[in-house]
Write a protein that holds these residues in place. Structure first.
Motif, PDB file in Angstrom:
ATOM      1  N   ASP A 144       0.832  -1.214   0.000  1.00  0.00           N
ATOM      2  CA  ASP A 144       0.000   0.000   0.000  1.00  0.00           C
ATOM      3  C   ASP A 144       0.859   1.254   0.000  1.00  0.00           C
ATOM      4  O   ASP A 144       0.549   2.242  -0.678  1.00  0.00           O
ATOM      5  CB  ASP A 144      -0.924   0.004   1.216  1.00  0.00           C
ATOM      6  CG  ASP A 144      -2.031  -1.032   1.104  1.00  0.00           C
ATOM      7  OD1 ASP A 144      -2.221  -1.573   0.001  1.00  0.00           O
ATOM      8  OD2 ASP A 144      -2.700  -1.291   2.119  1.00  0.00           O
TER       9      ASP A 144
ATOM     10  N   ARG B  43       2.398   1.597  -3.482  1.00  0.00           N
ATOM     11  CA  ARG B  43       1.398   2.025  -4.456  1.00  0.00           C
ATOM     12  C   ARG B  43       1.045   3.505  -4.269  1.00  0.00           C
ATOM     13  O   ARG B  43       0.935   4.256  -5.247  1.00  0.00           O
ATOM     14  CB  ARG B  43       0.138   1.173  -4.329  1.00  0.00           C
ATOM     15  CG  ARG B  43      -0.936   1.536  -5.365  1.00  0.00           C
ATOM     16  CD  ARG B  43      -2.122   0.598  -5.330  1.00  0.00           C
ATOM     17  NE  ARG B  43      -2.775   0.583  -4.028  1.00  0.00           N
ATOM     18  CZ  ARG B  43      -2.701  -0.437  -3.179  1.00  0.00           C
ATOM     19  NH1 ARG B  43      -1.961  -1.493  -3.480  1.00  0.00           N
ATOM     20  NH2 ARG B  43      -3.325  -0.392  -2.025  1.00  0.00           N
ATOM     21  N   SER B  44       0.913   3.931  -3.021  1.00  0.00           N
ATOM     22  CA  SER B  44       0.579   5.325  -2.745  1.00  0.00           C
ATOM     23  C   SER B  44       1.665   6.275  -3.257  1.00  0.00           C
ATOM     24  O   SER B  44       1.372   7.300  -3.887  1.00  0.00           O
ATOM     25  CB  SER B  44       0.388   5.516  -1.235  1.00  0.00           C
ATOM     26  OG  SER B  44       0.190   6.875  -0.910  1.00  0.00           O
TER      27      SER B  44
ATOM     28  N   SER C 296       3.852   5.604  -5.590  1.00  0.00           N
ATOM     29  CA  SER C 296       3.904   5.504  -7.056  1.00  0.00           C
ATOM     30  C   SER C 296       2.845   6.394  -7.690  1.00  0.00           C
ATOM     31  O   SER C 296       3.109   7.088  -8.688  1.00  0.00           O
ATOM     32  CB  SER C 296       3.700   4.049  -7.488  1.00  0.00           C
ATOM     33  OG  SER C 296       4.741   3.230  -7.008  1.00  0.00           O
ATOM     34  N   GLU C 297       1.652   6.389  -7.134  1.00  0.00           N
ATOM     35  CA  GLU C 297       0.577   7.224  -7.652  1.00  0.00           C
ATOM     36  C   GLU C 297       0.906   8.708  -7.513  1.00  0.00           C
ATOM     37  O   GLU C 297       0.643   9.508  -8.429  1.00  0.00           O
ATOM     38  CB  GLU C 297      -0.727   6.907  -6.925  1.00  0.00           C
ATOM     39  CG  GLU C 297      -1.282   5.524  -7.259  1.00  0.00           C
ATOM     40  CD  GLU C 297      -2.483   5.171  -6.392  1.00  0.00           C
ATOM     41  OE1 GLU C 297      -2.808   5.978  -5.472  1.00  0.00           O
ATOM     42  OE2 GLU C 297      -3.106   4.121  -6.627  1.00  0.00           O
ATOM     43  N   LYS C 298       1.476   9.079  -6.397  1.00  0.00           N
ATOM     44  CA  LYS C 298       1.876  10.482  -6.199  1.00  0.00           C
ATOM     45  C   LYS C 298       2.956  10.875  -7.192  1.00  0.00           C
ATOM     46  O   LYS C 298       2.982  12.009  -7.681  1.00  0.00           O
ATOM     47  CB  LYS C 298       2.364  10.695  -4.772  1.00  0.00           C
ATOM     48  CG  LYS C 298       1.264  10.616  -3.718  1.00  0.00           C
ATOM     49  CD  LYS C 298       1.827  10.860  -2.333  1.00  0.00           C
ATOM     50  CE  LYS C 298       0.725  10.774  -1.284  1.00  0.00           C
ATOM     51  NZ  LYS C 298       1.265  10.977   0.090  1.00  0.00           N
ATOM     52  N   SER C 299       3.865   9.941  -7.461  1.00  0.00           N
ATOM     53  CA  SER C 299       4.951  10.234  -8.408  1.00  0.00           C
ATOM     54  C   SER C 299       4.401  10.446  -9.822  1.00  0.00           C
ATOM     55  O   SER C 299       4.852  11.329 -10.552  1.00  0.00           O
ATOM     56  CB  SER C 299       5.947   9.067  -8.412  1.00  0.00           C
ATOM     57  OG  SER C 299       6.964   9.288  -9.354  1.00  0.00           O
ATOM     58  N   ILE C 300       3.391   9.655 -10.197  1.00  0.00           N
ATOM     59  CA  ILE C 300       2.783   9.795 -11.515  1.00  0.00           C
ATOM     60  C   ILE C 300       2.032  11.111 -11.641  1.00  0.00           C
ATOM     61  O   ILE C 300       2.101  11.820 -12.642  1.00  0.00           O
ATOM     62  CB  ILE C 300       1.817   8.616 -11.806  1.00  0.00           C
ATOM     63  CG1 ILE C 300       2.628   7.311 -11.911  1.00  0.00           C
ATOM     64  CG2 ILE C 300       1.022   8.840 -13.084  1.00  0.00           C
ATOM     65  CD1 ILE C 300       1.760   6.066 -12.020  1.00  0.00           C
ATOM     66  N   GLU C 301       1.306  11.475 -10.571  1.00  0.00           N
ATOM     67  CA  GLU C 301       0.556  12.731 -10.583  1.00  0.00           C
ATOM     68  C   GLU C 301       1.475  13.934 -10.678  1.00  0.00           C
ATOM     69  O   GLU C 301       1.142  14.939 -11.289  1.00  0.00           O
ATOM     70  CB  GLU C 301      -0.295  12.812  -9.324  1.00  0.00           C
ATOM     71  CG  GLU C 301      -1.417  11.796  -9.278  1.00  0.00           C
ATOM     72  CD  GLU C 301      -2.133  11.823  -7.935  1.00  0.00           C
ATOM     73  OE1 GLU C 301      -1.719  12.619  -7.048  1.00  0.00           O
ATOM     74  OE2 GLU C 301      -3.119  11.070  -7.768  1.00  0.00           O
TER      75      GLU C 301
END
Length: 218
Positions: free
Chosen positions: A206, A209-210, A212-217
């Motif tokens: 988790d 994933r959290s 990774s999502e912030k890095s993409i945004e």
């Protein structure tokens, strides 16, 4: 006259018989009073001693807990881990244990497995190594022994008999390295047993994933 003298003698004899009987009664009452006082004094003394003893034990426990709380915080202060840092945790256990954020995450996982005492013991040993004051070293070594080595402790860590014998010898003259063998054994246990499960746990996934999502945004 004869009858009067006879009556007077009877009264004297009656008075004489009553007087000895009254004396024991008074003595008996006095003895009861003395015994009561003695009994009360003994009880009060006993209660007082127990109270003082209980207060001393409570003070010792409170001091122990305060020292432990100061030495082993609930959570190490650290900045939020970066994605790169969290990815590095998967490369080796050493990299996970190298950073406060990694230790915090791993400790959170250990708590779910009811084995947090392993990390707490390892951290306490690390802190002991930083001490130089002899009296502080002796006190912290005693606390570590009571909290993690003693078979009476609910937080006892799993150590083999050889390491326990080494610790018992070292405790005769505690030093910064009293628990080195035990610390290594617990480190190895966490590495081989808990670390693989941590990498597959929801806690790690988790977090990864959290980030990774912030890095993409971003």
């Amino acid at each position: 006259m004869g009858s009067e003298r006879t009556e007077m003698r009877k009264r004297q004899m009656s008075t004489t018989q009553e007087t000895p009987g009254a004396a024991p009664a008074q003595l008996s009452t006095g003895n009861r009073g003395s015994n009561a006082c003695c009994f009360c004094w003994c009880c009060c003394c006993s209660c007082s001693c127990l109270t003082v003893r209980n207060q001393d034990e409570e003070r010792a426990r409170r001091t122990s807990h305060e020292l432990q709380a100061e030495g082993i915080p609930n959570c190490e202060e650290s900045p939020a881990p970066t994605l790169e840092e969290v990815n590095a945790w998967a490369q080796s256990f050493d990299k996970l244990m190298l950073t406060p954020a990694g230790r915090n995450a791993f400790r959170e996982f250990l708590r779910t497995e009811f084995s947090e005492e392993n990390m707490l013991f390892w951290m306490a040993c690390e802190e002991l190594k930083q001490e130089s004051n002899k009296s502080v070293i002796e006190e912290k070594a005693r606390l570590i022994y009571e909290d993690y080595i003693s078979i009476l402790s609910p937080k006892e860590v799993s150590l083999d008999s050889r390491v326990r014998e080494v610790i018992n010898r070292n405790m005769l003259e505690p030093s910064q390295h009293t628990f080195d063998d035990a610390q290594l054994q617990i480190y190895t246990l966490m590495h081989r047993d808990s670390y693989p499960r941590f990498m597959n746990s929801a806690i790690y996934k988790d977090l990864l994933r959290s980030l990774s999502e912030k890095s993409i945004e971003a």
